[in-house]
Write a protein that holds these residues in place. Structure first.
Motif, short mmCIF file in Angstrom:
data_model
loop_
_atom_site.label_atom_id
_atom_site.label_comp_id
_atom_site.label_asym_id
_atom_site.label_seq_id
_atom_site.Cartn_x
_atom_site.Cartn_y
_atom_site.Cartn_z
N ARG A 1 9.89 2.85 -7.37
CA ARG A 1 8.94 2.09 -8.20
C ARG A 1 9.22 0.59 -8.10
O ARG A 1 8.31 -0.21 -7.92
N ALA A 2 10.50 0.23 -8.19
CA ALA A 2 10.87 -1.18 -8.13
C ALA A 2 10.44 -1.79 -6.80
O ALA A 2 9.87 -2.88 -6.76
N LEU A 3 10.72 -1.09 -5.72
CA LEU A 3 10.37 -1.60 -4.39
C LEU A 3 8.86 -1.78 -4.25
O LEU A 3 8.39 -2.80 -3.76
N LEU A 4 8.12 -0.79 -4.70
CA LEU A 4 6.66 -0.85 -4.59
C LEU A 4 6.11 -2.00 -5.44
O LEU A 4 5.24 -2.75 -5.00
N GLU A 5 6.65 -2.13 -6.63
CA GLU A 5 6.18 -3.21 -7.50
C GLU A 5 6.47 -4.55 -6.87
O GLU A 5 5.70 -5.49 -6.97
N VAL B 1 2.45 -3.37 -5.37
CA VAL B 1 1.77 -2.12 -5.71
C VAL B 1 1.67 -1.99 -7.23
O VAL B 1 2.65 -2.21 -7.93
N VAL B 2 0.51 -1.63 -7.70
CA VAL B 2 0.28 -1.50 -9.13
C VAL B 2 0.60 -0.08 -9.59
O VAL B 2 0.16 0.89 -8.99
N PHE B 3 1.39 0.01 -10.65
CA PHE B 3 1.73 1.33 -11.20
C PHE B 3 0.91 1.61 -12.46
O PHE B 3 0.74 0.74 -13.30
N LEU B 4 0.46 2.83 -12.58
CA LEU B 4 -0.31 3.22 -13.76
C LEU B 4 0.65 3.59 -14.87
O LEU B 4 1.82 3.88 -14.63
N PRO B 5 0.15 3.60 -16.12
CA PRO B 5 0.99 3.96 -17.28
C PRO B 5 1.57 5.36 -17.15
O PRO B 5 2.54 5.70 -17.80
N ASP B 6 0.97 6.17 -16.29
CA ASP B 6 1.44 7.54 -16.08
C ASP B 6 2.75 7.57 -15.32
O ASP B 6 3.44 8.57 -15.28
N GLY B 7 3.04 6.44 -14.69
CA GLY B 7 4.25 6.40 -13.88
C GLY B 7 3.91 6.69 -12.43
O GLY B 7 4.78 6.89 -11.59
N ARG B 8 2.60 6.70 -12.13
CA ARG B 8 2.17 6.97 -10.76
C ARG B 8 1.62 5.69 -10.13
O ARG B 8 1.24 4.76 -10.82
N GLY C 1 0.06 10.24 -6.17
CA GLY C 1 0.70 8.95 -6.34
C GLY C 1 2.03 9.09 -7.08
O GLY C 1 2.69 8.10 -7.37
N GLY C 2 2.41 10.30 -7.35
CA GLY C 2 3.67 10.54 -8.05
C GLY C 2 4.86 10.45 -7.10
O GLY C 2 4.73 10.69 -5.91
N LEU C 3 6.00 10.11 -7.67
CA LEU C 3 7.20 9.98 -6.82
C LEU C 3 7.93 11.32 -6.73
O LEU C 3 7.58 12.27 -7.41
N CYS C 4 8.95 11.33 -5.92
CA CYS C 4 9.69 12.56 -5.67
C CYS C 4 10.53 12.94 -6.88
O CYS C 4 10.70 14.09 -7.20
N GLY C 5 11.09 11.96 -7.55
CA GLY C 5 11.82 12.27 -8.75
C GLY C 5 13.33 12.27 -8.60
O GLY C 5 13.99 13.25 -8.84
N GLY C 6 13.88 11.18 -8.24
CA GLY C 6 15.34 11.04 -8.27
C GLY C 6 16.06 11.46 -7.01
O GLY C 6 17.19 11.08 -6.79
N CYS D 1 0.83 -1.20 0.00
CA CYS D 1 0.00 0.00 0.00
C CYS D 1 0.86 1.24 0.00
O CYS D 1 2.03 1.20 0.35
N VAL D 2 0.29 2.35 -0.39
CA VAL D 2 1.02 3.61 -0.39
C VAL D 2 0.17 4.70 0.25
O VAL D 2 -1.05 4.64 0.23
N ALA D 3 0.83 5.69 0.81
CA ALA D 3 0.10 6.80 1.43
C ALA D 3 0.75 8.12 1.00
O ALA D 3 1.96 8.19 0.83
#
Length: 95
Positions: A70-74, A78-85, A55-60, A12-14
DNA sequence: CTATTGACCAGGG
DNA sequence: GCCCTGGCCAATA
């Protein structure tokens, strides 16, 4: 606030704002993020489960890599959308 | 103790 | 719909 982040279940993510709210600081999303950045227990605080409200990441600037979060969540399911979120609709905490 | 910064969020142009 | 600006909290210097 560290406790709240620690309570995030695997897979899960928050959002920072969500964590801040549960931590008792509805406006302290910023502080939460910084607290993680300089967390006293890097291994005990799953910062990768904490993302933007979108749901976006911090960016590097996080963890030491761009696709690391992303790798850890996957890896946790955790499911990632095509948007990268992250798919907050399915993997969002308390959602 | 005070000042500055930082991985945010929401509102206005 | 996208870009810029303002305000909050916490931590570090």
């Amino acid at each position: 606030m560290y406790e709240v982040v620690r309570q995030i279940p695997r897979g899960c993510v928050a959002s920072y704002g969500q964590v801040a709210f549960l931590a008792g600081n509805p406006r302290g999303a910023r502080g939460v993020g910084f607290a993680m950045h300089r967390s006293p227990e890097p291994g005990g605080i799953p910062c990768h489960r904490v993302v933007f409200k979108d749901g976006g990441l911090c960016g590097g600037l996080a963890f030491g890599g761009e696709g690391i979060q992303r790798a850890l969540l996957e890896e946790e399911g955790v499911v990632f959308l095509p948007d990268g979120r992250v798919d907050m609709a399915r993997c969002g905490w308390l959602k």
